[in-house]
Design a protein around this motif. Structure first.
Motif, mmCIF file in Angstrom:
data_model
loop_
_atom_site.group_PDB
_atom_site.id
_atom_site.type_symbol
_atom_site.label_atom_id
_atom_site.label_comp_id
_atom_site.label_asym_id
_atom_site.label_seq_id
_atom_site.Cartn_x
_atom_site.Cartn_y
_atom_site.Cartn_z
ATOM 1 N N GLY A 78 0.655 -1.235 -0.179
ATOM 2 C CA GLY A 78 0.190 -0.141 -0.128
ATOM 3 C C GLY A 78 0.894 1.224 -0.011
ATOM 4 O O GLY A 78 1.967 1.425 0.139
ATOM 5 N N GLY A 79 0.207 2.531 -0.207
ATOM 6 C CA GLY A 79 0.883 3.758 -0.422
ATOM 7 C C GLY A 79 1.400 4.032 0.793
ATOM 8 O O GLY A 79 2.538 4.440 1.063
ATOM 9 N N GLY A 80 0.737 3.862 2.009
ATOM 10 C CA GLY A 80 1.209 4.385 3.385
ATOM 11 C C GLY A 80 2.326 3.486 3.882
ATOM 12 O O GLY A 80 3.291 3.964 4.461
ATOM 13 N N CYS A 81 2.311 2.189 3.592
ATOM 14 C CA CYS A 81 3.487 1.213 4.090
ATOM 15 C C CYS A 81 4.568 1.471 3.306
ATOM 16 O O CYS A 81 5.731 1.279 3.571
ATOM 17 C CB CYS A 81 3.010 -0.032 4.248
ATOM 18 S SG CYS A 81 2.405 -1.022 3.090
ATOM 19 N N SER A 82 4.296 2.023 1.980
ATOM 20 C CA SER A 82 5.716 2.315 0.930
ATOM 21 C C SER A 82 6.113 3.520 1.318
ATOM 22 O O SER A 82 7.494 3.615 1.162
ATOM 23 C CB SER A 82 5.102 2.237 -0.312
ATOM 24 O OG SER A 82 4.684 0.899 -0.604
ATOM 25 N N LEU A 83 5.607 4.807 1.950
ATOM 26 C CA LEU A 83 6.015 5.886 2.230
ATOM 27 C C LEU A 83 7.471 5.669 2.935
ATOM 28 O O LEU A 83 8.272 6.602 2.682
ATOM 29 C CB LEU A 83 5.048 6.662 2.834
ATOM 30 C CG LEU A 83 4.061 7.442 1.936
ATOM 31 C CD1 LEU A 83 3.024 8.178 2.700
ATOM 32 C CD2 LEU A 83 4.719 8.440 0.929
ATOM 33 N N PRO A 84 7.477 5.145 4.168
ATOM 34 C CA PRO A 84 9.077 5.249 4.800
ATOM 35 C C PRO A 84 10.167 4.319 4.101
ATOM 36 O O PRO A 84 11.010 4.495 4.516
ATOM 37 C CB PRO A 84 8.615 4.453 6.234
ATOM 38 C CG PRO A 84 7.101 4.327 5.969
ATOM 39 C CD PRO A 84 6.529 4.335 4.861
ATOM 40 N N GLY A 85 9.755 3.616 2.961
ATOM 41 C CA GLY A 85 10.944 2.915 2.306
ATOM 42 C C GLY A 85 12.049 3.921 1.931
ATOM 43 O O GLY A 85 11.781 5.005 1.173
ATOM 44 N N ALA A 86 13.051 3.371 2.443
ATOM 45 C CA ALA A 86 14.479 4.352 1.851
ATOM 46 C C ALA A 86 15.711 3.508 1.995
ATOM 47 O O ALA A 86 15.591 2.186 2.673
ATOM 48 C CB ALA A 86 14.523 5.119 2.992
ATOM 49 N N ALA A 87 16.721 3.786 1.514
ATOM 50 C CA ALA A 87 17.893 2.975 1.250
ATOM 51 C C ALA A 87 18.888 4.186 1.175
ATOM 52 O O ALA A 87 19.053 5.174 0.726
ATOM 53 C CB ALA A 87 18.043 2.195 0.281
ATOM 54 N N CYS A 89 11.259 7.318 12.828
ATOM 55 C CA CYS A 89 10.928 8.406 13.544
ATOM 56 C C CYS A 89 10.255 9.664 12.222
ATOM 57 O O CYS A 89 9.197 10.294 12.913
ATOM 58 C CB CYS A 89 12.241 8.987 14.244
ATOM 59 S SG CYS A 89 12.485 8.127 15.655
ATOM 60 N N ASP A 90 10.765 9.516 11.305
ATOM 61 C CA ASP A 90 10.359 10.781 10.613
ATOM 62 C C ASP A 90 8.923 10.232 9.748
ATOM 63 O O ASP A 90 8.285 11.080 9.710
ATOM 64 C CB ASP A 90 11.544 10.818 9.429
ATOM 65 C CG ASP A 90 11.137 11.889 8.345
ATOM 66 O OD1 ASP A 90 10.421 13.147 8.664
ATOM 67 O OD2 ASP A 90 11.559 12.022 7.273
ATOM 68 N N ARG A 91 8.997 8.990 9.176
ATOM 69 C CA ARG A 91 7.675 8.541 8.454
ATOM 70 C C ARG A 91 7.164 7.232 8.874
ATOM 71 O O ARG A 91 6.148 7.142 8.351
ATOM 72 C CB ARG A 91 8.257 8.356 7.126
ATOM 73 C CG ARG A 91 8.594 9.553 6.453
ATOM 74 C CD ARG A 91 9.115 9.274 4.922
ATOM 75 N NE ARG A 91 9.361 10.428 4.142
ATOM 76 C CZ ARG A 91 9.294 10.570 2.821
ATOM 77 N NH1 ARG A 91 9.141 9.530 2.045
ATOM 78 N NH2 ARG A 91 9.686 11.641 2.164
ATOM 79 N N GLY A 92 7.494 6.903 10.246
ATOM 80 C CA GLY A 92 6.855 5.823 10.674
ATOM 81 C C GLY A 92 5.264 5.752 10.611
ATOM 82 O O GLY A 92 4.668 5.037 10.497
ATOM 83 N N VAL A 93 4.874 6.899 11.104
ATOM 84 C CA VAL A 93 3.556 7.252 11.645
ATOM 85 C C VAL A 93 2.659 7.013 10.405
ATOM 86 O O VAL A 93 1.467 6.804 10.428
ATOM 87 C CB VAL A 93 3.437 8.384 12.246
ATOM 88 C CG1 VAL A 93 3.658 9.878 11.245
ATOM 89 C CG2 VAL A 93 1.944 8.831 12.816
ATOM 90 N N ASN A 94 3.304 7.358 9.130
ATOM 91 C CA ASN A 94 2.623 7.484 7.795
ATOM 92 C C ASN A 94 2.150 5.883 7.387
ATOM 93 O O ASN A 94 1.224 5.755 6.487
ATOM 94 C CB ASN A 94 3.234 7.704 6.598
ATOM 95 C CG ASN A 94 3.570 9.344 6.774
ATOM 96 O OD1 ASN A 94 4.804 9.965 7.509
ATOM 97 N ND2 ASN A 94 2.656 10.316 6.702
ATOM 98 N N ALA A 95 2.697 4.988 7.955
ATOM 99 C CA ALA A 95 2.623 3.684 7.865
ATOM 100 C C ALA A 95 1.595 2.949 8.531
ATOM 101 O O ALA A 95 1.286 1.579 8.368
ATOM 102 C CB ALA A 95 3.958 2.782 7.537
ATOM 103 N N CYS A 96 0.764 3.505 9.322
ATOM 104 C CA CYS A 96 -0.386 2.882 10.107
ATOM 105 C C CYS A 96 0.458 1.882 11.067
ATOM 106 O O CYS A 96 0.102 0.479 10.737
ATOM 107 C CB CYS A 96 -1.149 2.480 9.317
ATOM 108 S SG CYS A 96 -2.262 3.482 8.299
#
Length: 299
Positions: A149-158, A179-186
């Motif tokens: 989903g879009g929400g759980c993909s938002l924190p993806g980073a490398a 800490c920055d984007r985890g809240v976006n992923a429900c």
């Protein structure tokens, strides 16, 4: 059984499989949510979990997906070299995705890059995404499937770290992202971490890590300790269910690794939301199967 008949039976099975796991969470995730729910102390965190379970009950009663964002379909394929439909897998998976999109129904989430056009059936260039592993001397196939989903993909980073940053740098990167984007992923989240020598390998491993069951451990003893340290630390930052604070922010942290070049450490993070729609099925040449992630379910 004739080849075309076998293909249609296989495609129909995968369509039902994909339709099903968008509506019902795997056994390990359900058990984790029940456990985390029982540990909550604050009123708001208890309410968030109550809403999650109410959502799943309503999805079951109405026979609809448990989240309106049914994500981009991804299949992680571990196929025996002697499986009879090895050469037809991609076409079968694409057709299964189209059928599941209509039958579930699934939201249309495949937007072509540059054209900015939604295909309307969850297929497109390289979508559904297929990750391949071939097993020698086997005639069965295991398919791990995931709705990203879009929400759980938002924190993806490398990121590729300098070697001097070491594993402390890996920890810092993971915490900075969550800490920055985890809240976006429900939250509560299942966190996948890949550690390797290049960014592409680390990214692939971080997503494969999300296919592992909640509560599983890295095959390396130190790696398993590293997973626990990350999980314990993330649970102390008090993001909580839905990001409203509360006991435990993650279901767990799964780390997968590949040997690296001496000059660099690459790290990647992928995240699964509380509605972690992940499934695993094993299919044999005669099309008999075991639905390994949802025990006892007959498709």
């Amino acid at each position: 059984m004739q080849k075309e008949e076998l293909k249609d039976q296989f495609t129909d099975l995968l369509s039902k499989f994909t339709t099903y796991f968008g509506k019902y969470l795997p056994d390990d995730v359900m058990e984790s949510l029940k456990t985390l729910s029982s540990k909550q102390q604050s009123e708001i965190s208890k309410i968030i979990y109550d809403v999650m379970f109410d959502d799943m009950d309503l999805a079951k009663k109405r026979n609809v997906p448990i989240c309106q964002d049914t994500g981009v379909i991804q299949y992680f394929v571990k196929c025996g070299a002697n499986f009879p439909l090895l050469g037809d897998l991609e076409s079968c998976l694409r057709e299964a995705t189209k059928r599941a999109t209509k039958n579930a129904p699934l939201r249309h989430n495949a937007v072509e890059i540059f054209d900015e056009r939604n295909s309307g059936d969850n297929t497109g260039v390289r979508i559904p995404w297929i990750d391949w592993q071939i097993e020698p001397d086997s005639d069965s196939i295991e398919i791990y499937a995931y709705m990203a989903g879009g929400g759980c993909s938002l924190p993806g980073a490398a990121k590729v770290l300098m070697p001097l940053e070491g594993y402390e740098g890996v920890v810092k990167f993971v915490f900075d992202i969550l800490c920055d984007r985890g809240v976006n992923a429900c939250p509560p989240l299942l966190v996948g971490v890949g550690i390797a020598g290049s960014i592409d390998v680390a990214s692939t491993l971080s997503k494969r890590a999300l296919m592992r069951p909640v509560g599983s451990h890295n095959s390396n003893r130190v790696g398993a300790e590293f997973e626990k340290l990350l999980s314990d630390g993330l649970n102390e930052i008090n993001i909580g269910p839905g990001g409203f604070t509360g006991t435990d922010s993650v279901m767990g942290v799964n780390v997968e690794q590949a040997a690296r070049h001496p000059s660099c450490i690459a790290v990647a993070v992928s995240v699964g939301c509380w509605a972690h729609r992940r499934a695993l099925i094993r299919i044999h040449p005669d099309m008999s199967y075991e639905f390994l992630s949802h025990k006892g379910v007959v498709l």
